[in-house]
Every structure is written in C-alpha cells, then in structure tokens.
Design a protein around this motif. Sequence first.
Motif, PDB file in Angstrom:
ATOM      1  N   PHE A 109       9.635  -8.171   4.034  1.00  0.00           N
ATOM      2  CA  PHE A 109      10.618  -7.303   3.398  1.00  0.00           C
ATOM      3  C   PHE A 109      11.680  -6.954   4.440  1.00  0.00           C
ATOM      4  N   ILE A 110      12.940  -7.233   4.071  1.00  0.00           N
ATOM      5  CA  ILE A 110      14.050  -6.967   5.001  1.00  0.00           C
ATOM      6  C   ILE A 110      14.979  -5.966   4.346  1.00  0.00           C
ATOM      7  N   VAL A 111      15.318  -4.906   5.059  1.00  0.00           N
ATOM      8  CA  VAL A 111      16.284  -3.954   4.512  1.00  0.00           C
ATOM      9  C   VAL A 111      17.395  -3.717   5.539  1.00  0.00           C
ATOM     10  N   LYS A 169       9.706  -5.815   7.789  1.00  0.00           N
ATOM     11  CA  LYS A 169       8.299  -5.437   7.748  1.00  0.00           C
ATOM     12  C   LYS A 169       7.537  -6.424   6.873  1.00  0.00           C
ATOM     13  N   THR A 170       6.460  -6.941   7.411  1.00  0.00           N
ATOM     14  CA  THR A 170       5.598  -7.810   6.610  1.00  0.00           C
ATOM     15  C   THR A 170       4.643  -6.939   5.820  1.00  0.00           C
ATOM     16  N   ILE A 171       4.642  -7.137   4.514  1.00  0.00           N
ATOM     17  CA  ILE A 171       3.841  -6.291   3.626  1.00  0.00           C
ATOM     18  C   ILE A 171       2.496  -6.958   3.335  1.00  0.00           C
ATOM     19  N   THR A 199       0.865  -1.182   0.000  1.00  0.00           N
ATOM     20  CA  THR A 199       0.000   0.000   0.000  1.00  0.00           C
ATOM     21  C   THR A 199       0.906   1.239   0.000  1.00  0.00           C
ATOM     22  N   LEU A 200       0.339   2.379  -0.339  1.00  0.00           N
ATOM     23  CA  LEU A 200       1.110   3.628  -0.321  1.00  0.00           C
ATOM     24  C   LEU A 200       1.673   3.887   1.065  1.00  0.00           C
ATOM     25  N   GLU A 201       0.885   3.553   2.064  1.00  0.00           N
ATOM     26  CA  GLU A 201       1.307   3.770   3.446  1.00  0.00           C
ATOM     27  C   GLU A 201       2.534   2.916   3.786  1.00  0.00           C
ATOM     28  N   GLU A 202       2.505   1.654   3.331  1.00  0.00           N
ATOM     29  CA  GLU A 202       3.652   0.767   3.601  1.00  0.00           C
ATOM     30  C   GLU A 202       4.908   1.278   2.902  1.00  0.00           C
ATOM     31  N   MET A 232      15.146  11.354  17.102  1.00  0.00           N
ATOM     32  CA  MET A 232      13.999  10.480  16.842  1.00  0.00           C
ATOM     33  C   MET A 232      14.246   9.481  15.733  1.00  0.00           C
ATOM     34  N   GLY A 233      15.471   9.382  15.277  1.00  0.00           N
ATOM     35  CA  GLY A 233      15.786   8.493  14.166  1.00  0.00           C
ATOM     36  C   GLY A 233      15.362   7.058  14.423  1.00  0.00           C
ATOM     37  N   PHE A 234      15.872   6.479  15.500  1.00  0.00           N
ATOM     38  CA  PHE A 234      15.538   5.079  15.797  1.00  0.00           C
ATOM     39  C   PHE A 234      14.068   4.931  16.182  1.00  0.00           C
ATOM     40  N   ALA A 235      13.524   5.934  16.870  1.00  0.00           N
ATOM     41  CA  ALA A 235      12.101   5.870  17.241  1.00  0.00           C
ATOM     42  C   ALA A 235      11.228   5.801  15.992  1.00  0.00           C
ATOM     43  N   PHE A 236      11.602   6.571  14.974  1.00  0.00           N
ATOM     44  CA  PHE A 236      10.856   6.536  13.708  1.00  0.00           C
ATOM     45  C   PHE A 236      10.990   5.170  13.039  1.00  0.00           C
ATOM     46  N   MET A 237      12.230   4.650  13.011  1.00  0.00           N
ATOM     47  CA  MET A 237      12.437   3.330  12.383  1.00  0.00           C
ATOM     48  C   MET A 237      11.575   2.282  13.076  1.00  0.00           C
ATOM     49  N   GLU A 238      11.553   2.330  14.414  1.00  0.00           N
ATOM     50  CA  GLU A 238      10.777   1.349  15.169  1.00  0.00           C
ATOM     51  C   GLU A 238       9.280   1.524  14.949  1.00  0.00           C
ATOM     52  N   ALA A 239       8.861   2.768  14.832  1.00  0.00           N
ATOM     53  CA  ALA A 239       7.429   3.029  14.654  1.00  0.00           C
ATOM     54  C   ALA A 239       6.933   2.548  13.297  1.00  0.00           C
ATOM     55  N   PHE A 240       7.786   2.637  12.287  1.00  0.00           N
ATOM     56  CA  PHE A 240       7.328   2.357  10.930  1.00  0.00           C
ATOM     57  C   PHE A 240       7.653   0.952  10.443  1.00  0.00           C
TER      58      PHE A 240
END
Lengths: 151, 104
Positions: free
Chosen positions: A76-78, A137-139, A35-38, A109-117
């Motif tokens: 999906f693994i990055v 992240k599972t898509i 999705t666009l959000e993902e 907030m770098g890691f906090a953002f990564m964890e949130a998304f």
Amino acid sequence: MKGTNEMTIIFDSRSENEGFARVSVAAFMTQLNPTLEEVADVKTAVSEAVTNCIIHGYENEIHNIEIHCMVRDRLFIVEVKDTGKGIEDIEAARRPLFTTKPDLERAGMGFAFMEAFMDQVIVESKPKEGTLVRMKKTIGKGRELWTTQSL
Amino acid sequence: MRYQLQENCLTIFLPKEIDHHNAEDMRETADSIIKNQHVKYIIFDFDKTDFMDSSGIGVIMGRYRTIHYLGGEIWAVHTNERMKKILTMSGMTNILQIYEEDTL
C-alpha cells in the motif's frame, strides 16, 4: 494489471479535513483486508502528513492538498502532496523533536510517527515549490490465521 | 471538552479522536482551568479515545511543562492498547504514569 488499484482525493487545507483524509485512506485500504492495527498505523501516518501540509506547507492558508493512494498486490502506497513553502532542510525536519514551530506546541514527532508506523517514508521537497511525502507499507505481513491461535 | 475538577486535580475526558484540529480546543480549555484553579494534578482520561496523533502528544507535553513547574504530576487512565503504544513510543511514559486498573 491484476492487484492494482488507485485513487486520488484533493481537498482544502482546513484542519476539519484531517479526519476526512485519514478515514478516506483507511476506507480505500480495506480491500487489502488489513488488521485493525495496520489501519490505525496508516491513519496515524496520514494524519501526521496532512497536519504537516496545513501547518508547515501552507502555514494555515487554504490551498489544495492531494492524496494519492496505490495498491500493488499487498503493498500500500500513499502520497501526500502540497504545493506550499517546502522544506529547507529535509534531514533536520525528519529528526525526532525537531520543530520549526515550538510556539504552536508541536512535539516535533510528525515524521518520527510516520516512520514508526510505515515501512518506508520518502520525502521530496523544494523550497517554494512544495512537499511530497510517499509512504509505503506491506499489508498482511504479521498476520496469523485465527485458526492457529489457541481458542 | 468535558472535564471535572476535584480540589487540585483536573480530569480531562479526551474526545474520540485527538488530532491537530481539536488539539487547540483542548489546550485552551485546559490552560484556562489550570491558570484559574490552582491545578496540581491532571488526569487524561482516554476512555472514549481510539485515535491520537502527535498533536495530542504536543498537548500532553505542554500541560506537563506547566504542571511540573508547579510540582505537580500527570496521569493517563483508561488507555487502550493503541494509546499505550502511542504514549510509550513517543516517550510520554517518562513523564506520565499510566494508571492500570484491575479488570473486574
């Protein structure tokens, strides 16, 4: 193996490349029909990780940043890797609002953002050797078929 | 970066993407205007913006500190759902108001 795909890009740690990096990863993940959000979630997470490499890992010196993407069915693994100065205290670095560079107006907030998304964020780092951030992240988890939505 | 100054209110028209790369430019432009023009209110216009990471949050927080010290306020306008999510998640909604327009 079916449902498997990988790609690697290596680029200079210049801030101009932040946009290139997140767009490349976004393009690669389209095969999962996200999705666009993902897509936006992954782009934000990649942007944070690459910015960390540039500002903290290499402290604005120009070296290589490597991004490795893997598709395993819907997962999906990055991985974003630098061979810069590494992180002394990973736990502190991951804490929201923690920053070693307040003078640069980093929000911490770098890691906090990564964890949130992303679903999962793993950080491997050794001082003077570099840092690897692996995000998963599972898509297609929360997707509703459009036919099930009222028209 | 495009901006507009009306009396003591500065409107900053944010770019399409806000990341570490262009955050620096935004910061410098905004600060020089704030310093020279007695700005009290800042409006961040997200009309063109569809991507922002934590570098953008850093820029907003920094401007808020300056403006708040002078008794001012900051606002966000034309935020899409994604920008609202980013601003809410990062706690920015505690320091800025998101201006919602009535849809025409």
